[in-house]
Design an enzyme around this catalytic site. Structure first.
Site, short mmCIF file in Angstrom:
data_model
loop_
_atom_site.label_atom_id
_atom_site.label_comp_id
_atom_site.label_asym_id
_atom_site.label_seq_id
_atom_site.Cartn_x
_atom_site.Cartn_y
_atom_site.Cartn_z
N GLY A 1 0.82 -1.20 0.00
CA GLY A 1 0.00 0.00 0.00
C GLY A 1 0.85 1.25 0.00
O GLY A 1 2.02 1.22 -0.39
N CYS A 2 0.26 2.36 0.43
CA CYS A 2 0.96 3.64 0.44
C CYS A 2 2.31 3.51 1.13
O CYS A 2 2.40 3.06 2.27
CB CYS A 2 0.11 4.69 1.15
#
Length: 216
Positions: free
Chosen positions: A54-55
């Site tokens: 993810g981020c």
């Protein structure tokens, strides 16, 4: 400039071409660990792990706080475009995922423990997303740097997958590939150690809430 929230990978021949050299500088020193950020040469006996979860802002913070980790950086992995920019990756037209590169001392922290952390702090069943972050650049990935790492990654994926299956939480979609298949490209200065610069910044820690089970 680019369309975001792409939910499918594009054919390699349809990806953006990129460029032969990086367009932007990368900081020399890590803001937290005071180690090199660019770690193409690592200390003798140390290893490199590359994860997509993810981020990458929050992912990097998790790993720089891990004892035994010497350096971290954020970048782009698993795609086709040469030396991509953040906007190009977010367009979905490079096939990269946001990644964190971890250089660690295996005498202090094992690769297995890094993989267990990887599974606990994100949701590996979501495909091309993490929580509200949607797009191919948020997919779950492990890019192994040795045959030993591959064995550990696949074994632990099977263990965690069985635990999620018992709880009917879905199948793991984590991409597991050799890091040698595609280069890791360092991200722009603004993204390196982002949460050290912006301590109240965005953290996406979508996860299953399931601890990694004890492995005999």
């Amino acid at each position: 400039m680019f369309s975001r929230h792409t939910s499918t990978l594009v054919e390699p021949e349809q990806t953006l071409p990129g460029r032969s050299e990086r367009m932007f500088p990368v900081p020399a020193r890590h803001r937290v660990l005071d180690a090199p950020v660019v770690t193409d040469d690592v200390p003798e006996g140390y290893e490199v792990a590359i994860f997509g979860l993810g981020c990458f802002w929050g992912a990097e913070e998790i790993y720089w706080k891990t004892p035994g980790v010497w350096s971290t950086s954020v970048g782009y992995a698993g795609g086709s475009t040469l030396n991509p920019t953040y906007d190009e990756v977010c367009s979905g037209r490079t096939n990269h995922t946001e990644a964190v590169r971890v250089v660690f001392d295996p005498k202090v922290v094992s690769y297995a423990d890094l993989v267990k952390t990887f599974f606990e702090v994100h949701d590996p069943t979501q495909g091309f997303r993490q929580g509200n972050d949607v797009g191919t650049q948020y997919r779950s990935a492990i890019y192994f740097t040795s045959p030993e790492q591959e064995q550990v990654a696949r074994e632990l994926t099977a263990v965690y997958g069985a635990e999620l299956a018992k709880r009917r939480l879905g199948e793991i979609t984590t991409e597991i590939r050799p890091a040698s298949e595609t280069p890791y490209y360092y991200a722009e200065d603004a993204h390196q150690q982002y949460l050290a610069k912006n301590p109240f910044g965005y953290r996406c820690h979508a996860n299953t809430g399931v601890k990694f089970p004890e492995v005999s």
